[in-house]
Design a protein around this motif. Structure first.
Motif, PDB file in Angstrom:
ATOM      1  N   GLY A   1       0.772  -1.240   0.000  1.00 49.56           N
ATOM      2  CA  GLY A   1       0.000   0.000   0.000  1.00 49.56           C
ATOM      3  C   GLY A   1       0.796   1.279   0.000  1.00 49.56           C
ATOM      4  O   GLY A   1       0.412   2.253   0.673  1.00 49.56           O
ATOM      5  N   PRO A   2       1.913   1.412  -0.754  1.00 43.39           N
ATOM      6  CA  PRO A   2       2.760   2.599  -0.622  1.00 43.39           C
ATOM      7  C   PRO A   2       2.138   3.845  -1.242  1.00 43.39           C
ATOM      8  O   PRO A   2       1.490   3.793  -2.288  1.00 43.39           O
ATOM      9  CB  PRO A   2       4.026   2.199  -1.374  1.00 43.39           C
ATOM     10  CG  PRO A   2       3.529   1.257  -2.446  1.00 43.39           C
ATOM     11  CD  PRO A   2       2.425   0.474  -1.783  1.00 43.39           C
ATOM     12  N   LYS A   3       2.370   4.976  -0.588  1.00 40.47           N
ATOM     13  CA  LYS A   3       2.040   6.288  -1.139  1.00 40.47           C
ATOM     14  C   LYS A   3       3.297   7.144  -1.041  1.00 40.47           C
ATOM     15  O   LYS A   3       3.830   7.355   0.050  1.00 40.47           O
ATOM     16  CB  LYS A   3       0.893   6.942  -0.375  1.00 40.47           C
ATOM     17  CG  LYS A   3      -0.403   6.132  -0.353  1.00 40.47           C
ATOM     18  CD  LYS A   3      -0.993   5.974  -1.744  1.00 40.47           C
ATOM     19  CE  LYS A   3      -2.369   5.317  -1.721  1.00 40.47           C
ATOM     20  NZ  LYS A   3      -2.330   3.911  -1.271  1.00 40.47           N
TER      21      LYS A   3
ATOM     22  N   LEU B   1       9.067  10.819   1.203  1.00 39.01           N
ATOM     23  CA  LEU B   1       8.360  10.051   2.218  1.00 39.01           C
ATOM     24  C   LEU B   1       7.548   8.950   1.552  1.00 39.01           C
ATOM     25  O   LEU B   1       6.880   9.196   0.540  1.00 39.01           O
ATOM     26  CB  LEU B   1       7.413  10.949   3.017  1.00 39.01           C
ATOM     27  CG  LEU B   1       8.048  12.098   3.805  1.00 39.01           C
ATOM     28  CD1 LEU B   1       6.972  13.059   4.285  1.00 39.01           C
ATOM     29  CD2 LEU B   1       8.836  11.562   4.985  1.00 39.01           C
ATOM     30  N   VAL B   2       7.618   7.761   2.094  1.00 38.90           N
ATOM     31  CA  VAL B   2       6.762   6.659   1.668  1.00 38.90           C
ATOM     32  C   VAL B   2       5.906   6.247   2.858  1.00 38.90           C
ATOM     33  O   VAL B   2       6.423   5.763   3.870  1.00 38.90           O
ATOM     34  CB  VAL B   2       7.581   5.454   1.161  1.00 38.90           C
ATOM     35  CG1 VAL B   2       6.643   4.298   0.805  1.00 38.90           C
ATOM     36  CG2 VAL B   2       8.419   5.840  -0.057  1.00 38.90           C
ATOM     37  N   PHE B   3       4.606   6.514   2.758  1.00 43.36           N
ATOM     38  CA  PHE B   3       3.649   6.001   3.733  1.00 43.36           C
ATOM     39  C   PHE B   3       3.280   4.593   3.279  1.00 43.36           C
ATOM     40  O   PHE B   3       2.829   4.404   2.140  1.00 43.36           O
ATOM     41  CB  PHE B   3       2.396   6.861   3.762  1.00 43.36           C
ATOM     42  CG  PHE B   3       2.533   8.186   4.466  1.00 43.36           C
ATOM     43  CD1 PHE B   3       1.790   8.453   5.606  1.00 43.36           C
ATOM     44  CD2 PHE B   3       3.391   9.175   3.986  1.00 43.36           C
ATOM     45  CE1 PHE B   3       1.893   9.679   6.258  1.00 43.36           C
ATOM     46  CE2 PHE B   3       3.500  10.400   4.625  1.00 43.36           C
ATOM     47  CZ  PHE B   3       2.756  10.653   5.768  1.00 43.36           C
TER      48      PHE B   3
ATOM     49  N   ASN C   1      -8.325  -1.863  15.715  1.00 44.68           N
ATOM     50  CA  ASN C   1      -7.315  -2.815  15.266  1.00 44.68           C
ATOM     51  C   ASN C   1      -6.803  -2.466  13.868  1.00 44.68           C
ATOM     52  O   ASN C   1      -7.519  -1.882  13.050  1.00 44.68           O
ATOM     53  CB  ASN C   1      -7.886  -4.237  15.254  1.00 44.68           C
ATOM     54  CG  ASN C   1      -9.067  -4.361  14.304  1.00 44.68           C
ATOM     55  OD1 ASN C   1     -10.128  -3.787  14.553  1.00 44.68           O
ATOM     56  ND2 ASN C   1      -8.906  -5.100  13.226  1.00 44.68           N
ATOM     57  N   GLY C   2      -5.560  -2.839  13.612  1.00 42.14           N
ATOM     58  CA  GLY C   2      -4.977  -2.717  12.274  1.00 42.14           C
ATOM     59  C   GLY C   2      -5.095  -1.358  11.636  1.00 42.14           C
ATOM     60  O   GLY C   2      -5.465  -1.271  10.456  1.00 42.14           O
ATOM     61  N   PRO C   3      -4.814  -0.260  12.345  1.00 44.83           N
ATOM     62  CA  PRO C   3      -5.016   1.060  11.736  1.00 44.83           C
ATOM     63  C   PRO C   3      -3.929   1.386  10.716  1.00 44.83           C
ATOM     64  O   PRO C   3      -2.813   1.738  11.073  1.00 44.83           O
ATOM     65  CB  PRO C   3      -4.957   2.006  12.939  1.00 44.83           C
ATOM     66  CG  PRO C   3      -4.033   1.318  13.892  1.00 44.83           C
ATOM     67  CD  PRO C   3      -4.251  -0.162  13.695  1.00 44.83           C
ATOM     68  N   HIS C   4      -4.249   1.267   9.437  1.00 44.74           N
ATOM     69  CA  HIS C   4      -3.234   1.537   8.418  1.00 44.74           C
ATOM     70  C   HIS C   4      -3.873   1.600   7.039  1.00 44.74           C
ATOM     71  O   HIS C   4      -5.065   1.409   6.888  1.00 44.74           O
ATOM     72  CB  HIS C   4      -2.145   0.462   8.451  1.00 44.74           C
ATOM     73  CG  HIS C   4      -2.602  -0.909   8.065  1.00 44.74           C
ATOM     74  ND1 HIS C   4      -3.179  -1.763   8.952  1.00 44.74           N
ATOM     75  CD2 HIS C   4      -2.549  -1.580   6.888  1.00 44.74           C
ATOM     76  CE1 HIS C   4      -3.471  -2.910   8.349  1.00 44.74           C
ATOM     77  NE2 HIS C   4      -3.113  -2.823   7.096  1.00 44.74           N
ATOM     78  N   GLN C   5      -3.054   1.837   6.050  1.00 42.72           N
ATOM     79  CA  GLN C   5      -3.385   1.981   4.628  1.00 42.72           C
ATOM     80  C   GLN C   5      -4.364   3.109   4.392  1.00 42.72           C
ATOM     81  O   GLN C   5      -5.546   2.981   4.650  1.00 42.72           O
ATOM     82  CB  GLN C   5      -3.942   0.698   4.017  1.00 42.72           C
ATOM     83  CG  GLN C   5      -4.259   0.878   2.531  1.00 42.72           C
ATOM     84  CD  GLN C   5      -3.712  -0.240   1.660  1.00 42.72           C
ATOM     85  OE1 GLN C   5      -2.816  -0.952   2.036  1.00 42.72           O
ATOM     86  NE2 GLN C   5      -4.262  -0.372   0.491  1.00 42.72           N
ATOM     87  N   GLY C   6      -3.841   4.204   3.909  1.00 39.87           N
ATOM     88  CA  GLY C   6      -4.702   5.329   3.655  1.00 39.87           C
ATOM     89  C   GLY C   6      -3.981   6.484   3.007  1.00 39.87           C
ATOM     90  O   GLY C   6      -3.097   6.293   2.174  1.00 39.87           O
ATOM     91  N   ALA C   7      -4.348   7.701   3.430  1.00 38.01           N
ATOM     92  CA  ALA C   7      -3.915   8.886   2.697  1.00 38.01           C
ATOM     93  C   ALA C   7      -3.599  10.033   3.641  1.00 38.01           C
ATOM     94  O   ALA C   7      -4.380  10.341   4.548  1.00 38.01           O
ATOM     95  CB  ALA C   7      -5.014   9.320   1.730  1.00 38.01           C
ATOM     96  N   TRP C   8      -2.460  10.667   3.412  1.00 35.57           N
ATOM     97  CA  TRP C   8      -2.126  11.930   4.066  1.00 35.57           C
ATOM     98  C   TRP C   8      -2.696  13.054   3.208  1.00 35.57           C
ATOM     99  O   TRP C   8      -2.422  13.148   2.010  1.00 35.57           O
ATOM    100  CB  TRP C   8      -0.599  12.052   4.201  1.00 35.57           C
ATOM    101  CG  TRP C   8      -0.099  13.445   4.450  1.00 35.57           C
ATOM    102  CD1 TRP C   8      -0.690  14.407   5.216  1.00 35.57           C
ATOM    103  CD2 TRP C   8       1.096  14.040   3.924  1.00 35.57           C
ATOM    104  NE1 TRP C   8       0.067  15.570   5.206  1.00 35.57           N
ATOM    105  CE2 TRP C   8       1.172  15.363   4.427  1.00 35.57           C
ATOM    106  CE3 TRP C   8       2.116  13.571   3.087  1.00 35.57           C
ATOM    107  CZ2 TRP C   8       2.213  16.229   4.109  1.00 35.57           C
ATOM    108  CZ3 TRP C   8       3.157  14.434   2.779  1.00 35.57           C
ATOM    109  CH2 TRP C   8       3.206  15.744   3.289  1.00 35.57           C
ATOM    110  N   VAL C   9      -3.505  13.924   3.834  1.00 32.55           N
ATOM    111  CA  VAL C   9      -4.059  15.094   3.156  1.00 32.55           C
ATOM    112  C   VAL C   9      -3.891  16.304   4.059  1.00 32.55           C
ATOM    113  O   VAL C   9      -3.799  16.173   5.288  1.00 32.55           O
ATOM    114  CB  VAL C   9      -5.555  14.921   2.796  1.00 32.55           C
ATOM    115  CG1 VAL C   9      -5.741  13.853   1.733  1.00 32.55           C
ATOM    116  CG2 VAL C   9      -6.383  14.595   4.029  1.00 32.55           C
ATOM    117  N   ASP C  10      -3.872  17.479   3.437  1.00 34.18           N
ATOM    118  CA  ASP C  10      -3.840  18.713   4.221  1.00 34.18           C
ATOM    119  C   ASP C  10      -5.075  19.532   3.916  1.00 34.18           C
ATOM    120  O   ASP C  10      -5.824  19.245   2.984  1.00 34.18           O
ATOM    121  CB  ASP C  10      -2.562  19.511   3.950  1.00 34.18           C
ATOM    122  CG  ASP C  10      -2.449  20.003   2.512  1.00 34.18           C
ATOM    123  OD1 ASP C  10      -3.367  19.733   1.704  1.00 34.18           O
ATOM    124  OD2 ASP C  10      -1.442  20.663   2.193  1.00 34.18           O
ATOM    125  N   THR C  11      -5.319  20.547   4.720  1.00 30.58           N
ATOM    126  CA  THR C  11      -6.432  21.460   4.508  1.00 30.58           C
ATOM    127  C   THR C  11      -5.908  22.773   3.935  1.00 30.58           C
ATOM    128  O   THR C  11      -4.700  23.054   4.003  1.00 30.58           O
ATOM    129  CB  THR C  11      -7.159  21.754   5.833  1.00 30.58           C
ATOM    130  OG1 THR C  11      -6.275  22.486   6.689  1.00 30.58           O
ATOM    131  CG2 THR C  11      -7.590  20.471   6.539  1.00 30.58           C
TER     132      THR C  11
END
Length: 510
Positions: A189-191, A200-202, A239-249
């Motif tokens: 799931g890399p971003k 940065l790789v999330f 549980n398992g909090p992961h895979q998603g997106a970094w966003v800003d406002t």
């Protein structure tokens, strides 16, 4: 006495309280767009829109049909975790079909129309792609691997591609090898992002239900990479909090959208505050001073100071202006499979029924919510002996209730259950009614992920036929509330008519 200070509205997690798996999101101007996996379901690639990160509406589907080989359900196949990006005035969604390769659809308006999918990179087991346009004019694609198809996992690869995302420009190479990171398993799931001078790789690791969110940081795409776990379950219930997106406002605050695997109801979406440490790594969620691994928050002040509202896009459908975008088939179906007619849904009962709902493409569903609710509708049936129609809760196991046409020309009111290993459905007959009788169906979903189905018809008081049925997870997806019509192999097609489909929620979740 001074008046009480005005309080900033708060939101509750999950912000999307149903199965929206593997979310990725971006901000363009003051609008946020989010895409998720859709697997075998058609149409695919849902695109959601928000103005505040807590209230989301289903905008469209970027993929009208799943594609070749999906005329019948292929559970667990199809569209896996996508990424959405905006570059040079164009929106791109890059998505994997792990049995074929990586594909791209593009649009100038996220509401569509979206382009036909084009192949960017062919190969078995290529998953979780994300494009990245660097400041030097180069363009890259980072992706993961599915061992079930490729024999490889726990590895992230980097491929040079053209800026329009039409072709690779050279061979790929390993960007990060999870086997070289202590304790790292199932890295995927890399971003890929750039923040100042840092790349940065999330990337999540550790597995869907039990993993965590990692971030890798380097001054060059060739590394070396520093690594940190930035979000984990810790002492919380998520549980398992992961895979998603970094966003800003637009005001400059940072947030992280991720999923939680709830089992039977699927992967729900949470929103976490994100702040940056002095060492260049993010801290996500709740973390005391000096802690680097955050824990998911359950409530938090809203990013834009807005009230949350409903956490469930879609739901009810009166079928007066067509069929709502919240509905998806189990596979690609002909255009005439369904139509709306003066406030009713008319389903064509295709003659492909071998007795197992999981094999039928013409099952029209939407996710079972995490929240307690009731669904109500009605159904009537026309067709040959053996034709059937009803309301189902579909997972690896399923149950349904509705009507079945008899050899005498009338209808049986039936309910049925099927476990994954059952050879046949276990059917119970609850009465016989004249052909064309309208059956009223209420499906109640409990907060404990069980369902109760209640039936009634003219002259018959409501009575429960399926009580306390456990909701069953699907193949990589949560259970679905579904409508269907079918006829036996070799017979003439049947027809079913469904009345308005209404979802009833508690007032605080409406």
């Amino acid at each position: 006495m001074e008046p009480p200070a005005e309080q900033t509205p708060t939101y509750r997690n999950p912000v999307l309280a149903a199965d929206w798996p593997d979310p990725d999101a971006i901000r363009v101007g003051e609008d946020y767009y989010l895409v998720t996996s859709s697997f075998n379901r058609s149409p695919g690639l849902p695109v959601l829109h928000s103005r505040d990160l807590v209230k989301w509406d289903l905008l469209t589907h970027a993929l009208p049909r799943v594609g070749p080989g999906f005329g019948l359900p292929r559970h667990g196949g199809g569209v896996w975790a996508p990424a959405i990006r905006h570059h040079a005035g164009t929106f791109h969604v890059v998505f994997p079909d792990p049995d074929r390769g990586l594909f791209v659809v593009s649009a100038t308006d996220p509401a569509g129309p979206w382009s036909e999918p084009r192949e960017l990179l062919a190969g078995l087991g290529l998953i979780d792609p994300c494009p990245f346009w660097d400041d030097d004019g180069s363009t890259w694609l980072v992706h993961g691997w599915a061992r079930s198809r490729s024999g490889t996992k726990n590895r992230l690869s980097l491929v040079p591609v053209d800026a329009a995302l039409t072709r690779p420009l050279g061979p790929g190479r390993t960007l990060i090898d999870g086997d070289e990171v202590p304790g790292c398993t199932t890295l995927e799931g890399p971003k890929l992002h750039r923040r100042g001078d840092d790349y940065l790789v999330f990337a999540p690791a550790g597995g869907v239900a039990t993993g965590w969110q990692s971030v890798f940081r380097a001054s060059s795409l060739t590394g070396p990479w520093e690594h940190r776990v930035v979000l984990h379950q810790g002492d919380g219930p998520v549980n398992g909090p992961h895979q998603g997106a970094w966003v800003d406002t637009p005001s400059g605050t940072d947030w992280f959208l991720h999923f939680q695997d709830t089992g039977a109801v699927g992967r729900v979406v949470h929103l976490q505050p994100l702040r940056w440490g002095t060492d260049g790594f993010p801290v996500i969620g709740r973390a005391a001073e000096g802690e680097t691994r955050g824990v998911p928050v359950l409530t938090h002040p809203s990013p834009h100071g807005t009230e949350q509202g409903s956490r469930l896009p879609g739901g009810s459908d009166d079928f007066r202006t067509g069929i709502g975008p919240q509905w998806r088939w189990q596979a690609d179906v002909p255009a005439d499979q369904a139509r709306s007619d003066d406030g009713e849904l008319v389903l064509r009962g295709t003659a492909c029924d071998t007795g197992n709902l999981r094999t039928l493409p013409q099952v029209l569903g939407q996710p079972v919510p995490l929240l307690a609710c009731r669904f109500t509708t009605s159904v009537s049936l026309a067709g040959p002996a053996g034709a059937r129609a009803g309301v189902a809760v579909l997972g690896l196991a399923y149950s349904w209730a509705g009507l079945r046409r008899t050899a005498h020309g009338d209808d049986e009111v039936v309910s049925a259950r099927r476990a994954p290993d059952d050879q046949d459905e276990r059917v119970e007959v609850h009465g016989r009614v004249p052909a064309g009788t309208r059956l009223h169906v209420e499906l109640a979903v409990g907060a404990d992920a069980t369902t109760t189905t209640t039936l009634s018809w003219p002259g018959r008081e409501p009575f429960a036929v399926l009580e306390g049925e456990p909701v069953s997870v699907g193949h990589w997806i949560g259970a679905e509330t579904a409508l269907f019509a079918a006829a036996p192999l070799g017979a003439e097609p049947g027809t079913a008519r469904f009345g308005a489909f209404d979802r009833h929620l508690a007032p605080e979740d409406s």
